[in-house]
Motif scaffolding. Sequence first.
Motif, PDB file in Angstrom:
ATOM      1  N   UNK A 108      -9.434  25.039  72.497  1.00 49.16           N
ATOM      2  CA  UNK A 108      -8.980  25.320  73.867  1.00 49.16           C
ATOM      3  C   UNK A 108      -9.494  24.263  74.841  1.00 49.16           C
ATOM      4  N   UNK A 109     -10.747  23.887  74.712  1.00 50.50           N
ATOM      5  CA  UNK A 109     -11.299  22.893  75.634  1.00 50.50           C
ATOM      6  C   UNK A 109     -10.645  21.535  75.412  1.00 50.50           C
ATOM      7  N   UNK A 110     -10.328  21.206  74.151  1.00 45.97           N
ATOM      8  CA  UNK A 110      -9.671  19.929  73.862  1.00 45.97           C
ATOM      9  C   UNK A 110      -8.276  19.877  74.470  1.00 45.97           C
ATOM     10  N   UNK A 111      -7.522  20.962  74.319  1.00 50.75           N
ATOM     11  CA  UNK A 111      -6.170  21.008  74.887  1.00 50.75           C
ATOM     12  C   UNK A 111      -6.215  20.931  76.411  1.00 50.75           C
ATOM     13  N   UNK A 112      -7.130  21.669  76.983  1.00 54.76           N
ATOM     14  CA  UNK A 112      -7.278  21.707  78.436  1.00 54.76           C
ATOM     15  C   UNK A 112      -7.653  20.329  78.978  1.00 54.76           C
ATOM     16  N   UNK A 113      -8.585  19.669  78.301  1.00 57.42           N
ATOM     17  CA  UNK A 113      -9.025  18.345  78.751  1.00 57.42           C
ATOM     18  C   UNK A 113      -7.906  17.320  78.608  1.00 57.42           C
ATOM     19  N   UNK A 114      -7.180  17.358  77.492  1.00 59.39           N
ATOM     20  CA  UNK A 114      -6.097  16.398  77.281  1.00 59.39           C
ATOM     21  C   UNK A 114      -5.049  16.523  78.389  1.00 59.39           C
ATOM     22  N   UNK A 115      -4.723  17.751  78.753  1.00 59.24           N
ATOM     23  CA  UNK A 115      -3.731  17.959  79.816  1.00 59.24           C
ATOM     24  C   UNK A 115      -4.265  17.487  81.167  1.00 59.24           C
ATOM     25  N   UNK A 116      -5.545  17.706  81.394  1.00 63.80           N
ATOM     26  CA  UNK A 116      -6.155  17.270  82.653  1.00 63.80           C
ATOM     27  C   UNK A 116      -6.158  15.738  82.743  1.00 63.80           C
ATOM     28  N   UNK A 117      -6.507  15.078  81.645  1.00 67.09           N
ATOM     29  CA  UNK A 117      -6.586  13.620  81.642  1.00 67.09           C
ATOM     30  C   UNK A 117      -5.212  12.989  81.824  1.00 67.09           C
ATOM     31  N   UNK A 118      -4.228  13.491  81.091  1.00 62.21           N
ATOM     32  CA  UNK A 118      -2.905  12.867  81.094  1.00 62.21           C
ATOM     33  C   UNK A 118      -1.975  13.428  82.170  1.00 62.21           C
ATOM     34  N   UNK A 119      -2.286  14.578  82.728  1.00 64.10           N
ATOM     35  CA  UNK A 119      -1.414  15.162  83.733  1.00 64.10           C
ATOM     36  C   UNK A 119      -0.091  15.644  83.162  1.00 64.10           C
ATOM     37  N   UNK A 120      -0.084  16.009  81.903  1.00 65.91           N
ATOM     38  CA  UNK A 120       1.123  16.505  81.235  1.00 65.91           C
ATOM     39  C   UNK A 120       0.784  17.795  80.508  1.00 65.91           C
ATOM     40  N   UNK A 121       1.804  18.597  80.212  1.00 62.62           N
ATOM     41  CA  UNK A 121       1.580  19.915  79.617  1.00 62.62           C
ATOM     42  C   UNK A 121       1.800  19.961  78.112  1.00 62.62           C
ATOM     43  N   UNK A 122       2.792  19.226  77.620  1.00 57.79           N
ATOM     44  CA  UNK A 122       3.202  19.358  76.229  1.00 57.79           C
ATOM     45  C   UNK A 122       2.152  18.807  75.267  1.00 57.79           C
ATOM     46  N   UNK A 123       1.960  19.512  74.144  1.00 60.63           N
ATOM     47  CA  UNK A 123       1.087  19.055  73.062  1.00 60.63           C
ATOM     48  C   UNK A 123       1.860  19.203  71.759  1.00 60.63           C
ATOM     49  N   UNK A 124       1.831  18.176  70.948  1.00 60.01           N
ATOM     50  CA  UNK A 124       2.507  18.208  69.650  1.00 60.01           C
ATOM     51  C   UNK A 124       1.521  18.630  68.576  1.00 60.01           C
ATOM     52  N   UNK A 125       1.944  19.568  67.730  1.00 60.63           N
ATOM     53  CA  UNK A 125       1.170  19.985  66.562  1.00 60.63           C
ATOM     54  C   UNK A 125       2.051  19.800  65.329  1.00 60.63           C
ATOM     55  N   UNK A 126       1.654  20.380  64.195  1.00 53.57           N
ATOM     56  CA  UNK A 126       2.393  20.134  62.965  1.00 53.57           C
ATOM     57  C   UNK A 126       2.702  21.437  62.220  1.00 53.57           C
ATOM     58  N   UNK A 127       3.758  21.371  61.433  1.00 49.22           N
ATOM     59  CA  UNK A 127       4.161  22.523  60.626  1.00 49.22           C
ATOM     60  C   UNK A 127       2.992  23.021  59.782  1.00 49.22           C
ATOM     61  N   UNK A 128       2.847  24.338  59.713  1.00 50.92           N
ATOM     62  CA  UNK A 128       1.802  25.027  58.938  1.00 50.92           C
ATOM     63  C   UNK A 128       0.392  24.801  59.480  1.00 50.92           C
ATOM     64  N   UNK A 129       0.295  24.318  60.724  1.00 52.21           N
ATOM     65  CA  UNK A 129      -1.024  24.133  61.329  1.00 52.21           C
ATOM     66  C   UNK A 129      -1.669  25.476  61.654  1.00 52.21           C
ATOM     67  N   UNK A 130      -3.006  25.475  61.665  1.00 53.80           N
ATOM     68  CA  UNK A 130      -3.762  26.619  62.197  1.00 53.80           C
ATOM     69  C   UNK A 130      -4.894  26.069  63.047  1.00 53.80           C
ATOM     70  N   UNK A 131      -4.937  26.513  64.317  1.00 56.35           N
ATOM     71  CA  UNK A 131      -5.945  25.989  65.233  1.00 56.35           C
ATOM     72  C   UNK A 131      -6.754  27.078  65.941  1.00 56.35           C
ATOM     73  N   UNK A 132      -6.496  28.342  65.649  1.00 60.34           N
ATOM     74  CA  UNK A 132      -7.282  29.396  66.276  1.00 60.34           C
ATOM     75  C   UNK A 132      -6.421  30.535  66.774  1.00 60.34           C
ATOM     76  N   UNK A 133      -7.073  31.603  67.269  1.00 55.65           N
ATOM     77  CA  UNK A 133      -6.379  32.842  67.597  1.00 55.65           C
ATOM     78  C   UNK A 133      -6.275  33.134  69.087  1.00 55.65           C
ATOM     79  N   UNK A 134      -6.849  32.291  69.949  1.00 53.54           N
ATOM     80  CA  UNK A 134      -6.650  32.471  71.383  1.00 53.54           C
ATOM     81  C   UNK A 134      -5.321  31.822  71.775  1.00 53.54           C
ATOM     82  N   UNK A 135      -4.832  32.093  72.974  1.00 55.79           N
ATOM     83  CA  UNK A 135      -3.444  31.781  73.296  1.00 55.79           C
ATOM     84  C   UNK A 135      -3.110  30.290  73.224  1.00 55.79           C
TER      85      UNK A 135
END
Length: 422
Positions: free
Chosen positions: A121-148
């Motif tokens: 969550x902190x990584x996603x939040x920071x990436x969006x803050x740094x780049x000023x963009x919302x979209x994040x690309x992930x990959x098929x069959x990924x698992x990154x955690x259970x929070x939203x």
Amino acid sequence: MTIAPPAPTVFETRESEVRSYCRNWPVVFDKAQGSHLFDEDGRAYLDFFAGAGALNYGHNNPLLKRALLEYLERDGITHSLDMASTAKRTFLETFERLILEPRGLDYKVQFPGPTGTNAVESALKLARKVKGRESVVSFTNAFHGMSLGSLAVTGNSMKRAGAGIPLVHGTPMPFDNYLDGRTPDFLWFERLLEDSGSGLNHPAAVIVETVQGEGGVNVARAEWLRKLAQLCVRRDMLLIVDDVQMGCGRTGGFFSFEEAGITPDIVCLSKSIGGYGMPMSLTLLKPELDVWEPGEHNGTFRGHNPSFVTSAAALDAYWADDQLEKQTLLKGQQVEAALAAVAAESAGLGGSYRGRGLIWGLAFPDNERAGAICKRAFELGVLLETSGPESEVVKLIPALTITPDELDEGLAVLGRAVRETA
């Protein structure tokens, strides 16, 4: 005579229906040491699960236990939020000396909270803050955690369904070999980035696991990871590596991306970074990305000092030289040879195997088979779990400190379980 069914336990009457692992291993565990757990009746179980990767150094590792007990007995501080403490200082200095400096990595260290999803969550939040963009690309069959936020970049439909709301701002792309080699790497991804009519907003970041543990032990090639890193540079996207389960030596090197020779912008660590099964996670970020305002991302349990103590002790004990890495790779060869024999013996079942270091999967086209094998292995005294979108993979994730004899014992039981469920 009618025999009454056993009375329901407190786990069944009081604990939530969300419980999962206990359904597959229906005993009450009481003690653990090394690579064995013991139930309350004293029966031993060989552990090929290792706390889902949180126990790379085994249960109640005596070196780490001694450090923890000494710290607690001298009334070392337990809870400190993000205040400075001697335990935190020791951990940071040890992590810098043994992990970052030898690898030429200049990362700032953020303590986002006690779990892997906190780091993501902190990584996603920071990436969006740094780049000023919302979209994040992930990959098929990924698992990154259970929070939203983590679920939005997770592929598993069952886990995603638990969110109860639309999961947005994440776009999946094919993982390595998802299309069976029929399409050049990143052809679809790059075409979408180039085409202003594709509907893909310019991503802030890409998040990837080098080995998808929960997704079925899908191993990304080093070449694929290098191409991904190059694509991120060309297209001005941050590269986040989720090393929550594969870090801390699981694939051999301390970081799973070392083999590919890449340097991610952000790295997520948890599970075995605490050393003793203690709650701890880290978000590592390049210094130029450290644009947080004080307190902009925080959490009550981001300063769990006993975890700093056991983590520093684990680093000192196992990462002052390359012996653990070498042993992990040798044990990985031992597992690979055994799985090759099992797959050959059960060729009629269509079994296949894959993995790196000490993370391996044995997959079957019959989606029910892996679960049956794990059930039989449990009856024979070995803990194994399934993974993959249909639970079609038997997943092996033993402690890195498991002995070769223990490894052989568990692999023999796995082979027997495969035969007896054929």
